[in-house]
Write a protein that holds these residues in place. Structure first.
Motif, PDB file in Angstrom:
ATOM      1  N   LEU A 231     -44.431 -13.791   3.059  1.00 25.47           N
ATOM      2  CA  LEU A 231     -43.070 -14.315   3.194  1.00 25.47           C
ATOM      3  C   LEU A 231     -42.055 -13.195   3.321  1.00 25.47           C
ATOM      4  O   LEU A 231     -41.076 -13.340   4.051  1.00 25.47           O
ATOM      5  CB  LEU A 231     -42.724 -15.189   1.983  1.00 25.47           C
ATOM      6  N   LEU A 232     -42.292 -12.077   2.652  1.00 24.70           N
ATOM      7  CA  LEU A 232     -41.306 -10.998   2.614  1.00 24.70           C
ATOM      8  C   LEU A 232     -41.020 -10.438   4.000  1.00 24.70           C
ATOM      9  O   LEU A 232     -39.863 -10.423   4.455  1.00 24.70           O
ATOM     10  CB  LEU A 232     -41.804  -9.887   1.684  1.00 24.70           C
ATOM     11  N   PHE A 233     -42.044  -9.987   4.702  1.00 28.84           N
ATOM     12  CA  PHE A 233     -41.834  -9.397   6.029  1.00 28.84           C
ATOM     13  C   PHE A 233     -41.439 -10.451   7.061  1.00 28.84           C
ATOM     14  O   PHE A 233     -40.588 -10.205   7.914  1.00 28.84           O
ATOM     15  CB  PHE A 233     -43.101  -8.674   6.483  1.00 28.84           C
ATOM     16  N   ALA A 234     -42.070 -11.613   6.985  1.00 30.36           N
ATOM     17  CA  ALA A 234     -41.761 -12.664   7.962  1.00 30.36           C
ATOM     18  C   ALA A 234     -40.315 -13.127   7.838  1.00 30.36           C
ATOM     19  O   ALA A 234     -39.639 -13.383   8.843  1.00 30.36           O
ATOM     20  CB  ALA A 234     -42.715 -13.843   7.772  1.00 30.36           C
ATOM     21  N   LEU A 235     -39.819 -13.238   6.623  1.00 34.25           N
ATOM     22  CA  LEU A 235     -38.441 -13.686   6.426  1.00 34.25           C
ATOM     23  C   LEU A 235     -37.439 -12.616   6.834  1.00 34.25           C
ATOM     24  O   LEU A 235     -36.316 -12.929   7.225  1.00 34.25           O
ATOM     25  CB  LEU A 235     -38.242 -14.063   4.959  1.00 34.25           C
ATOM     26  N   THR A 236     -37.838 -11.343   6.761  1.00 38.11           N
ATOM     27  CA  THR A 236     -36.931 -10.250   7.093  1.00 38.11           C
ATOM     28  C   THR A 236     -36.873  -9.971   8.587  1.00 38.11           C
ATOM     29  O   THR A 236     -35.789  -9.761   9.151  1.00 38.11           O
ATOM     30  CB  THR A 236     -37.365  -8.963   6.357  1.00 38.11           C
ATOM     31  N   PHE A 237     -38.027  -9.983   9.252  1.00 29.79           N
ATOM     32  CA  PHE A 237     -38.093  -9.585  10.661  1.00 29.79           C
ATOM     33  C   PHE A 237     -38.004 -10.768  11.624  1.00 29.79           C
ATOM     34  O   PHE A 237     -37.729 -10.576  12.797  1.00 29.79           O
ATOM     35  CB  PHE A 237     -39.392  -8.816  10.924  1.00 29.79           C
ATOM     36  N   MET A 238     -38.271 -11.973  11.150  1.00 32.30           N
ATOM     37  CA  MET A 238     -38.220 -13.158  12.008  1.00 32.30           C
ATOM     38  C   MET A 238     -37.051 -14.032  11.572  1.00 32.30           C
ATOM     39  O   MET A 238     -37.156 -14.779  10.599  1.00 32.30           O
ATOM     40  CB  MET A 238     -39.532 -13.952  11.917  1.00 32.30           C
ATOM     41  N   THR A 239     -35.930 -13.904  12.268  1.00 35.07           N
ATOM     42  CA  THR A 239     -34.700 -14.562  11.832  1.00 35.07           C
ATOM     43  C   THR A 239     -34.378 -15.831  12.602  1.00 35.07           C
ATOM     44  O   THR A 239     -33.552 -16.621  12.154  1.00 35.07           O
ATOM     45  CB  THR A 239     -33.517 -13.585  11.953  1.00 35.07           C
ATOM     46  N   THR A 240     -34.969 -16.033  13.755  1.00 39.56           N
ATOM     47  CA  THR A 240     -34.703 -17.245  14.531  1.00 39.56           C
ATOM     48  C   THR A 240     -35.766 -18.291  14.250  1.00 39.56           C
ATOM     49  O   THR A 240     -36.887 -17.975  13.851  1.00 39.56           O
ATOM     50  CB  THR A 240     -34.682 -16.935  16.035  1.00 39.56           C
ATOM     51  N   ASN A 241     -35.408 -19.543  14.464  1.00 39.30           N
ATOM     52  CA  ASN A 241     -36.328 -20.639  14.154  1.00 39.30           C
ATOM     53  C   ASN A 241     -37.566 -20.602  15.041  1.00 39.30           C
ATOM     54  O   ASN A 241     -38.656 -20.987  14.605  1.00 39.30           O
ATOM     55  CB  ASN A 241     -35.601 -21.977  14.316  1.00 39.30           C
ATOM     56  N   ASP A 242     -37.441 -20.149  16.270  1.00 38.97           N
ATOM     57  CA  ASP A 242     -38.576 -20.128  17.193  1.00 38.97           C
ATOM     58  C   ASP A 242     -39.552 -18.989  16.910  1.00 38.97           C
ATOM     59  O   ASP A 242     -40.656 -18.982  17.457  1.00 38.97           O
ATOM     60  CB  ASP A 242     -38.082 -20.003  18.642  1.00 38.97           C
ATOM     61  N   SER A 243     -39.158 -18.023  16.090  1.00 39.79           N
ATOM     62  CA  SER A 243     -40.028 -16.872  15.818  1.00 39.79           C
ATOM     63  C   SER A 243     -40.606 -16.887  14.402  1.00 39.79           C
ATOM     64  O   SER A 243     -41.440 -16.040  14.089  1.00 39.79           O
ATOM     65  CB  SER A 243     -39.254 -15.564  16.013  1.00 39.79           C
ATOM     66  N   ARG A 244     -40.200 -17.824  13.571  1.00 42.73           N
ATOM     67  CA  ARG A 244     -40.658 -17.842  12.178  1.00 42.73           C
ATOM     68  C   ARG A 244     -42.147 -18.151  12.091  1.00 42.73           C
ATOM     69  O   ARG A 244     -42.674 -18.946  12.860  1.00 42.73           O
ATOM     70  CB  ARG A 244     -39.881 -18.878  11.363  1.00 42.73           C
ATOM     71  N   THR A 245     -42.796 -17.532  11.111  1.00 42.92           N
ATOM     72  CA  THR A 245     -44.180 -17.878  10.796  1.00 42.92           C
ATOM     73  C   THR A 245     -44.184 -19.064   9.826  1.00 42.92           C
ATOM     74  O   THR A 245     -43.132 -19.565   9.426  1.00 42.92           O
ATOM     75  CB  THR A 245     -44.915 -16.685  10.170  1.00 42.92           C
ATOM     76  N   ILE A 246     -45.380 -19.474   9.422  1.00 41.06           N
ATOM     77  CA  ILE A 246     -45.484 -20.728   8.697  1.00 41.06           C
ATOM     78  C   ILE A 246     -44.829 -20.661   7.320  1.00 41.06           C
ATOM     79  O   ILE A 246     -44.210 -21.633   6.873  1.00 41.06           O
ATOM     80  CB  ILE A 246     -46.970 -21.139   8.595  1.00 41.06           C
ATOM     81  N   GLN A 247     -44.935 -19.525   6.626  1.00 44.12           N
ATOM     82  CA  GLN A 247     -44.341 -19.437   5.294  1.00 44.12           C
ATOM     83  C   GLN A 247     -42.823 -19.383   5.365  1.00 44.12           C
ATOM     84  O   GLN A 247     -42.137 -20.049   4.576  1.00 44.12           O
ATOM     85  CB  GLN A 247     -44.889 -18.206   4.560  1.00 44.12           C
ATOM     86  N   ALA A 248     -42.278 -18.620   6.291  1.00 42.87           N
ATOM     87  CA  ALA A 248     -40.830 -18.610   6.474  1.00 42.87           C
ATOM     88  C   ALA A 248     -40.337 -19.954   6.980  1.00 42.87           C
ATOM     89  O   ALA A 248     -39.243 -20.404   6.610  1.00 42.87           O
ATOM     90  CB  ALA A 248     -40.441 -17.503   7.456  1.00 42.87           C
ATOM     91  N   GLY A 249     -41.142 -20.620   7.792  1.00 42.83           N
ATOM     92  CA  GLY A 249     -40.767 -21.944   8.266  1.00 42.83           C
ATOM     93  C   GLY A 249     -40.736 -22.966   7.147  1.00 42.83           C
ATOM     94  O   GLY A 249     -39.864 -23.847   7.119  1.00 42.83           O
ATOM     95  N   LEU A 250     -41.669 -22.865   6.205  1.00 43.21           N
ATOM     96  CA  LEU A 250     -41.663 -23.780   5.062  1.00 43.21           C
ATOM     97  C   LEU A 250     -40.412 -23.591   4.220  1.00 43.21           C
ATOM     98  O   LEU A 250     -39.846 -24.571   3.714  1.00 43.21           O
ATOM     99  CB  LEU A 250     -42.902 -23.548   4.196  1.00 43.21           C
ATOM    100  N   LEU A 251     -39.976 -22.360   4.067  1.00 37.91           N
ATOM    101  CA  LEU A 251     -38.768 -22.108   3.295  1.00 37.91           C
ATOM    102  C   LEU A 251     -37.544 -22.705   3.981  1.00 37.91           C
ATOM    103  O   LEU A 251     -36.663 -23.261   3.326  1.00 37.91           O
ATOM    104  CB  LEU A 251     -38.571 -20.606   3.092  1.00 37.91           C
ATOM    105  N   ALA A 252     -37.498 -22.613   5.320  1.00 30.21           N
ATOM    106  CA  ALA A 252     -36.383 -23.189   6.061  1.00 30.21           C
ATOM    107  C   ALA A 252     -36.508 -24.699   6.188  1.00 30.21           C
ATOM    108  O   ALA A 252     -35.533 -25.379   6.502  1.00 30.21           O
ATOM    109  CB  ALA A 252     -36.308 -22.559   7.451  1.00 30.21           C
ATOM    110  N   PHE A 253     -37.713 -25.214   5.952  1.00 31.80           N
ATOM    111  CA  PHE A 253     -37.959 -26.639   6.120  1.00 31.80           C
ATOM    112  C   PHE A 253     -37.186 -27.457   5.095  1.00 31.80           C
ATOM    113  O   PHE A 253     -36.700 -28.554   5.390  1.00 31.80           O
ATOM    114  CB  PHE A 253     -39.456 -26.916   5.968  1.00 31.80           C
ATOM    115  N   ILE A 254     -37.062 -26.958   3.871  1.00 35.48           N
ATOM    116  CA  ILE A 254     -36.397 -27.705   2.811  1.00 35.48           C
ATOM    117  C   ILE A 254     -34.906 -27.800   3.118  1.00 35.48           C
ATOM    118  O   ILE A 254     -34.214 -26.793   3.249  1.00 35.48           O
ATOM    119  CB  ILE A 254     -36.618 -27.027   1.449  1.00 35.48           C
ATOM    120  N   GLY A 255     -34.438 -29.013   3.274  1.00 41.53           N
ATOM    121  CA  GLY A 255     -33.027 -29.251   3.508  1.00 41.53           C
ATOM    122  C   GLY A 255     -32.625 -29.296   4.962  1.00 41.53           C
ATOM    123  O   GLY A 255     -31.467 -29.531   5.270  1.00 41.53           O
ATOM    124  N   GLN A 256     -33.548 -29.104   5.896  1.00 40.41           N
ATOM    125  CA  GLN A 256     -33.146 -29.084   7.292  1.00 40.41           C
ATOM    126  C   GLN A 256     -32.905 -30.489   7.831  1.00 40.41           C
ATOM    127  O   GLN A 256     -32.367 -30.664   8.908  1.00 40.41           O
ATOM    128  CB  GLN A 256     -34.202 -28.394   8.149  1.00 40.41           C
TER     129      GLN A 256
END
Length: 298
Positions: A231-256
């Motif tokens: 989650l650490l690197f993916a959340l830092t280097f992948m900032t757009t929704n189309d580039s997020r990996t699954i763990q960063a996407g799960l974090l953005a999933f809550i509340g969307q």
């Protein structure tokens, strides 16, 4: 007149046993079985609760207790997670970042371990020590320099940033483990091959690699879990929704969806667990054997 001596009862019944159907169960075995059962329940019950929650309708989360069974199988949660939640995009990005990194990591780590443990050259102990020191570097320490480098190179929101990062951060552990595995290979086999005229490349590809295939598979699985759950690197280097990996996407999933819809959220978590669970179930025996290959020198 004869006298018989009876053995005094033991104060501490160390060898006390329970018999059932001709089998003997010591108190230690019973306690060990209870402990293992408790650990299994601790591991399995949250997964069962997660699966049940992913099949509940939205009204059940507010009208029923947390541990209540679902009234029906509300599969729409998985449809929402896959379509509106962009789980297909997140899984694709995770695959594009994880598997190329594992391939590069194994290629570099296996060769480096061979060079550091099998070949004899001056300074190899110091090089191995540098890899061991690399295990002690906190990931947070290199986060800002890497972000600055990727920003100037235009690699932000690019899977190549994660591939390079995963390969570099996973290399110290891979080299350290491979050096231990190579140390367990009997030197007589390698020396016999060299005496018979085998080159270094022949020894590497035809002798050591087949002997260490389970060990290599173990390292691949261990690193896969690290990369897939990062989650650490993916959340830092992948900032757009189309580039997020699954763990960063799960974090953005809550509340969307405005207010958090727990059904689709739990369904997305279940989807993210499936690849790791399948890989572990399929390769479990190889992983267990690979973990013990380097324990005893052959």
């Amino acid at each position: 007149m004869t006298a018989t001596l009876q053995a005094p009862p033991e104060r501490h019944a160390v060898a006390e046993t329970l018999t059932s159907g001709g089998r003997r169960f010591t108190i230690g075995k019973v306690l060990a079985a209870l402990g293992i059962t408790l650990l299994i329940l601790i591991e399995v019950l949250p997964l069962l609760w997660l699966l049940m929650s992913s099949l509940k309708s939205p009204s059940e989360f507010s009208s029923q207790p947390m541990w209540a069974l679902p009234e029906g199988l509300y599969w729409e949660n998985y449809v929402d997670a896959w379509t509106r939640g962009n789980m297909d995009v997140y899984i694709r990005n995770s695959i594009l970042a994880t598997f190329p990194a594992i391939i590069l990591l194994l290629a570099a780590g296996v060769m480096a371990g061979f060079a550091l443990e099998v070949l004899k050259w001056r300074g190899r102990s110091g090089v191995l020590l540098m890899f061991v020191i690399g295990l002690m570097v906190p990931m947070q320490m290199i986060l800002l320099p890497l972000f600055a480098m990727y920003f100037r190179s235009g690699l932000l929101n690019n899977p190549l940033a994660l591939i390079l990062t995963y390969t570099a951060t996973g290399l110290p552990l891979t080299v350290f483990m491979m050096a231990g595995y190579y140390r367990s290979v009997p030197r007589e086999i390698i020396e016999s091959a060299v005496v018979d005229g085998a080159s270094i490349y022949r020894v590497f590809f035809s002798i050591t690699l087949p002997l260490l295939r389970n060990a290599i598979m173990t390292i691949a699985i261990v690193q896969f879990f690290f990369f897939w759950n990062d989650l650490l690197f993916a959340l830092t280097f992948m900032t757009t929704n189309d580039s997020r990996t699954i763990q960063a996407g799960l974090l953005a999933f809550i509340g969307q969806f405005g207010q958090t819809e727990w059904g689709p959220t739990f369904a997305s978590i279940c989807i993210s667990i499936v690849p790791t669970l399948l890989i572990y179930l399929i390769l479990n025996q190889r992983v267990m054997k690979g973990l013990t290959d380097g324990a005893v020198k052959g």
